[in-house]
Scaffold this motif. Structure first.
Motif, PDB file in Angstrom:
ATOM      1  N   SER A   1       0.877  -1.190   0.136  1.00  0.00           N
ATOM      2  CA  SER A   1       0.070  -0.158  -0.028  1.00  0.00           C
ATOM      3  C   SER A   1       0.707   1.031   0.112  1.00  0.00           C
ATOM      4  O   SER A   1       2.116   1.195   0.494  1.00  0.00           O
TER       5      SER A   1
ATOM      6  N   SER B   1      -3.607  -0.691  -2.538  1.00  0.00           N
ATOM      7  CA  SER B   1      -4.403   0.566  -2.015  1.00  0.00           C
ATOM      8  C   SER B   1      -3.295   1.673  -2.139  1.00  0.00           C
ATOM      9  O   SER B   1      -2.410   1.583  -2.176  1.00  0.00           O
TER      10      SER B   1
ATOM     11  N   SER C   1      -3.713   5.587  -0.397  1.00  0.00           N
ATOM     12  CA  SER C   1      -4.154   6.529   0.449  1.00  0.00           C
ATOM     13  C   SER C   1      -3.619   7.868   0.372  1.00  0.00           C
ATOM     14  O   SER C   1      -2.439   7.872  -0.036  1.00  0.00           O
TER      15      SER C   1
ATOM     16  N   LEU D   1      -5.914  -2.871  -7.219  1.00  0.00           N
ATOM     17  CA  LEU D   1      -6.145  -1.504  -6.696  1.00  0.00           C
ATOM     18  C   LEU D   1      -7.614  -1.517  -6.150  1.00  0.00           C
ATOM     19  O   LEU D   1      -8.395  -1.210  -6.837  1.00  0.00           O
ATOM     20  N   THR D   2      -7.985  -1.761  -4.922  1.00  0.00           N
ATOM     21  CA  THR D   2      -9.402  -1.800  -4.681  1.00  0.00           C
ATOM     22  C   THR D   2      -9.858  -0.726  -3.727  1.00  0.00           C
ATOM     23  O   THR D   2     -10.964  -0.733  -3.498  1.00  0.00           O
ATOM     24  N   SER D   3      -8.742  -0.048  -3.225  1.00  0.00           N
ATOM     25  CA  SER D   3      -9.189   1.004  -2.371  1.00  0.00           C
ATOM     26  C   SER D   3      -8.370   2.386  -2.574  1.00  0.00           C
ATOM     27  O   SER D   3      -7.265   2.320  -2.661  1.00  0.00           O
TER      28      SER D   3
ATOM     29  N   ASN E   1      -8.749   6.383  -0.960  1.00  0.00           N
ATOM     30  CA  ASN E   1      -9.431   7.193  -0.078  1.00  0.00           C
ATOM     31  C   ASN E   1      -9.570   8.473  -0.780  1.00  0.00           C
ATOM     32  O   ASN E   1      -8.900   9.633  -0.366  1.00  0.00           O
TER      33      ASN E   1
END
Length: 260
Positions: A73, A96, A98, A119-121, A123
């Motif tokens: 991540s 992910s 962020s 890539l699922t997340s 923010n």
């Protein structure tokens, strides 16, 4: 794998480590302000990148981590203002992304995260300065479920979220959004209802094509919509369409018929 700590630099130049055998993780120092074009392009054994606290990084350039092996991540520092063209293209193991609070990011450019299939997340809620999501920005990425886009957004590029498993996109706070590009949510799995903001002036061709679970679309009464592409809602599950007469006219509904 060898962990690398880069120290004493303010920039990493174009193609600096392109196709090198760098492996393991790298730590980007707080002093670094820019990562150049293709800096870590095709570093297949590079698995993670981290940024020191207090980072001054403002730019991640074109193809910076193109087709690298990133699998950890990533937390993008708040100082960053742009993510360049194909910056993380085909980082297929990246799970992910962020963003630090108070992010200064204004643009995610063309194909920045295309083909990041793991890539699922992301923010998006920290991106209070984001204005532009570029063409193909998340094309064929792994994003799924629900996303809330920031109120600062003015444009969603062509094919930006094409083919994703997005079930819900919250447009309610997007009071500055002007453009949704061609194929923007083409073949996504949006379900239920969406309300498109009054600020929207243009919706591109097949923007919500084959969103078969999308049942209700509403436009605010003071909608500024001026231009629409062909087949915007073709093959969707649309059963309810709420709009003022100015919008109905654009969709070919005769004045006086009211709502449909």
């Amino acid at each position: 794998a060898v962990d690398v700590i880069i120290t004493g630099f303010t920039s990493i130049g174009d193609n600096a480590f392109q196709s090198s055998n760098l492996s393991g993780s790298i730590t980007i120092p707080a002093s670094l302000t820019s990562i150049g074009e293709g800096a870590f392009d095709a570093c297949y054994s590079l698995t993670s990148v981290s940024f020191e606290s207090g980072s001054q990084l403002t730019t991640i350039g074109t193809n910076a981590f193109y087709w690298s092996g990133l699998s950890g991540s990533i937390t993008i520092p708040s100082s960053l203002t742009s993510i360049g063209y194909q910056a993380f293209y085909f980082c297929s193991s990246l799970p992910s992304v962020s963003f630090e609070p108070n992010s200064q990011l204004t643009s995610i450019e063309y194909q920045a995260f295309s083909y990041c299939s793991s890539l699922t997340s992301v923010n998006f809620n920290e991106l209070n300065q984001l204005e532009t999501i570029g063409d193909n920005a998340f094309y064929q990425a792994g994003l799924s479920g629900s996303i809330t886009l920031p109120a600062s957004l003015t444009s969603i590029g062509s094919s930006a979220f094409l083919g994703l498993s997005l079930t819900s996109v919250n447009f309610n706070e997007l009071n500055q959004l002007e453009t949704i590009g061609d194929y923007a949510f083409y073949k996504s799995v949006l379900s239920g209802s969406i309300t498109l903001p009054a600020s929207l002036t243009s919706i591109g061709e097949k923007a919500f094509y084959q969103c078969s679970n999308l049942t209700t679309v509403s436009f605010e009464l003071n909608s500024q919509l001026e231009t629409i592409g062909d087949n915007i809602f073709q093959n969707s599950g649309l059963s309810t369409f709420n709009a003022p007469q100015s919008v109905l006219t654009l969709f070919g509904v005769t004045v006086g018929e009211g709502r449909t």
